[in-house]
Write a protein that holds these residues in place. Structure first.
Motif, short mmCIF file in Angstrom:
data_model
loop_
_atom_site.label_atom_id
_atom_site.label_comp_id
_atom_site.label_asym_id
_atom_site.label_seq_id
_atom_site.Cartn_x
_atom_site.Cartn_y
_atom_site.Cartn_z
N LYS A 130 8.75 15.29 4.34
CA LYS A 130 9.83 14.96 5.25
C LYS A 130 10.83 13.72 4.95
CE LYS A 130 7.71 17.89 8.81
NZ LYS A 130 6.94 17.90 10.04
N LEU A 131 10.23 13.12 3.96
CA LEU A 131 10.93 11.83 3.21
C LEU A 131 10.18 10.75 4.26
CD1 LEU A 131 14.48 12.98 2.43
CD2 LEU A 131 12.40 12.92 1.15
N GLN A 132 9.29 10.86 4.89
CA GLN A 132 8.66 9.93 5.68
C GLN A 132 7.57 9.09 4.86
OE1 GLN A 132 7.39 10.63 9.63
NE2 GLN A 132 5.36 9.89 9.46
N VAL A 133 7.76 7.74 4.90
CA VAL A 133 6.89 6.98 4.02
C VAL A 133 5.06 7.57 4.47
CG1 VAL A 133 5.86 4.63 3.42
CG2 VAL A 133 8.25 5.12 3.80
N GLU A 134 4.32 7.82 3.53
CA GLU A 134 3.10 8.22 3.74
C GLU A 134 2.35 7.08 4.89
OE1 GLU A 134 0.91 9.28 0.35
OE2 GLU A 134 2.34 10.93 -0.33
N GLY A 135 2.03 7.66 5.91
CA GLY A 135 1.22 6.65 6.82
C GLY A 135 1.88 6.00 7.66
N MET A 136 3.22 6.45 7.67
CA MET A 136 4.01 5.17 8.32
C MET A 136 4.93 6.17 9.34
SD MET A 136 2.93 2.38 7.03
CE MET A 136 3.80 1.29 7.91
N GLY A 137 4.67 6.17 10.60
CA GLY A 137 5.50 6.75 11.51
C GLY A 137 6.86 6.66 11.64
N HIS B 197 0.81 -1.40 -0.06
CA HIS B 197 -0.05 -0.20 0.04
C HIS B 197 0.87 1.37 -0.05
CE1 HIS B 197 0.83 -1.02 4.21
NE2 HIS B 197 0.83 0.30 4.34
N ILE B 198 1.93 1.18 0.29
CA ILE B 198 2.95 2.38 0.22
C ILE B 198 3.49 2.54 -1.13
CG2 ILE B 198 3.52 2.10 2.78
CD1 ILE B 198 6.31 1.30 1.79
N LEU B 199 3.08 1.89 -2.08
CA LEU B 199 3.73 2.07 -3.39
C LEU B 199 2.68 2.77 -4.44
CD1 LEU B 199 5.16 -1.55 -4.15
CD2 LEU B 199 6.49 0.51 -3.29
N ALA C 31 12.27 6.15 -4.13
CA ALA C 31 11.32 7.01 -3.59
C ALA C 31 10.66 8.14 -4.37
CB ALA C 31 11.52 7.88 -2.17
N ASP C 32 9.27 8.33 -4.52
CA ASP C 32 8.59 9.55 -5.17
C ASP C 32 8.93 10.73 -4.51
OD1 ASP C 32 7.19 10.41 -6.89
OD2 ASP C 32 5.10 9.85 -6.36
N VAL C 33 10.07 11.16 -4.71
CA VAL C 33 10.48 12.46 -3.85
C VAL C 33 9.94 13.56 -4.54
CG1 VAL C 33 12.43 13.84 -3.04
CG2 VAL C 33 12.34 11.28 -2.61
N GLY C 34 10.00 13.57 -5.93
CA GLY C 34 9.50 14.61 -6.90
C GLY C 34 10.66 15.46 -7.17
N GLY D 285 5.22 1.90 -8.76
CA GLY D 285 5.94 1.17 -7.94
C GLY D 285 6.72 1.58 -7.11
N PHE D 286 7.10 3.21 -7.04
CA PHE D 286 7.73 3.74 -6.21
C PHE D 286 7.25 3.95 -4.87
CE2 PHE D 286 9.07 4.52 -10.47
CZ PHE D 286 10.58 4.28 -10.61
N VAL D 287 7.94 4.39 -3.74
CA VAL D 287 7.41 4.56 -2.61
C VAL D 287 6.90 5.86 -2.31
CG1 VAL D 287 7.95 4.50 0.00
CG2 VAL D 287 9.09 2.92 -1.57
N LYS D 288 5.93 6.13 -1.76
CA LYS D 288 5.17 7.52 -1.65
C LYS D 288 5.82 8.08 -0.33
CE LYS D 288 0.98 5.52 -1.80
NZ LYS D 288 -0.44 5.01 -1.79
N VAL D 289 6.14 9.10 -0.49
CA VAL D 289 6.85 9.86 0.80
C VAL D 289 6.37 11.38 0.80
CG1 VAL D 289 8.75 8.55 0.67
CG2 VAL D 289 8.83 10.74 -0.63
N ASP D 290 6.13 11.91 2.07
CA ASP D 290 5.93 13.17 2.42
C ASP D 290 6.85 14.17 2.28
OD1 ASP D 290 7.26 13.09 4.93
OD2 ASP D 290 5.32 12.82 6.19
#
Length: 359
Positions: free
Chosen positions: A255-262, A242-244, A271-274, A248-253
């Protein structure tokens, strides 16, 4: 066997090593897991393939010889928010996890190997590939992005006797770059004798490469496919699919934190850094993430990562190249020469607190 660590880092590329070194400097214990036993300055690999005498094996170095934290050579089979399970069944339990597993080139494995996990094996793999290249009469490179353009320049400079074709599926090289950068790269390649075929879509059928647009069959006896990357995400699919994102890239906010994962973070190519997936940006992400984790542990405010506009220095052979800044494009020799000197191998290892291997 169960291992405990403050921070687990999956992947030992530019991003993984930079964050490991920075965290260890702050007294935070890290464990880095990678399938290979060595770090590689991957953007020096194309020259190593075309002309190994210029760089030797200086781009690669054993992790054990410079990494400050714990290193485990293994493959992560599965990852969840508290633990990683390795290929031998061992478990690593962690407080914070960092996903830095990078990407791979499915059609160009020599650029990022998926077979040679030992340092000597990798050196041998590149030398075998170089020997094969030297024997080629005609070479075709499929893909006119950064990797394709750099590879074409390296081969054309080192092997002017080889007939070289660069086939691209668009009508300009370097998609996404400024028009001036695209034009300059094309001019430089042509000056090296590279034949450029635009709007071609070659696909391999049996032992032939056939252009799907025209039906033309390539007569090249050696083909390199530089047509894109895939994320190394298999170990995430069982527990963390669910984080992809859809690619297939990891969704991050921010602050480079995986979305929804503390307690999970992701950076670098996976990572989908942008921002562009470039080695120097992965290093900057690693430095920033180390500050984020340190401040979080100290209860201090955590700043967002500032995305960078596209900026790149693309060598086209060993004597020329194109530099794109956010505000300008140039081929000025003194700027191009910054990378041409040693492809930033010394700079990268100096940033990690060590020196390259001797040639």
């Amino acid at each position: 066997m169960t291992i405990q660590t403050d921070v687990l880092i999956v992947g030992g590329g530019f991003a993984g090593v930079s964050v490991a070194q920075a965290l260890e400097k702050q007294g935070i214990h890290t464990t880095l897991v990678d399938q290979k036993e060595y770090f590689e300055v991957t953007f020096a690999t194309l020259r190593n393939l075309a002309d190994p005498g210029t760089t030797g094996n200086r781009a690669r170095k054993h992790y054990k010889d410079f990494l400050k934290g714990r290193f485990i050579q293994s493959r992560v089979q599965t990852l969840d928010p508290q633990r990683a399970v390795l290929s031998d069944g061992a478990e690593i339990r962690f407080k914070h996890g960092i996903i830095a597993s990078g990407t791979r080139y499915p059609g160009l494995p020599i650029a990022k190997t998926d077979e040679s996990m030992g340092l000597q094996a990798r050196n041998n793999e590149l030398m075998i590939a170089h020997t094969r290249l030297k024997k080629a009469r005609k070479v075709m490179i499929i893909g006119g992005g950064v990797v394709g353009v750099e590879l074409a320049g390296e081969i054309a400079h080192a092997h002017p006797d080889i007939k070289l074709v660069l086939a691209h599926n668009n009508d300009v090289l370097l998609n996404g770059f400024k028009q001036k950068a695209q034009a300059r790269a094309q001019q430089q390649l042509k000056s090296l004798g590279v034949e450029i075929e635009f709007n071609r879509r070659y696909q391999k059928q049996d032992d032939q490469y056939i252009d799907q647009n025209t039906g033309h069959i390539s007569d090249a006896d050696l083909v390199y496919e530089a047509t894109g990357v895939l994320p190394n995400n298999d170990f995430l699919k069982a527990e963390l699919a669910h984080i992809l994102n859809e690619n297939g890239f990891v969704k991050v906010d921010k602050k480079l934190q995986v979305e929804g994962m503390g307690n999970l973070y992701a950076l670098g190519d996976i990572a989908d850094v942008g921002e562009a997936r470039l080695g120097y940006l992965a290093v900057e992400q690693g430095k920033h993430l180390a500050k984020v984790i340190v401040n979080k542990l100290k209860g201090k405010a955590v700043k967002a990562y500032k995305r960078n506009p596209l900026m790149a220095l693309i060598p086209v052979g060993q004597k020329q190249g194109v530099v794109q800044f956010p505000f300008a494009v140039t081929t000025a020799g003194f700027l191009v020469g910054l990378k041409q000197k040693d492809l930033f191998i010394n700079k990268i290892y100096k940033g990690f607190g060590t020196t390259p291997n001797a040639s």
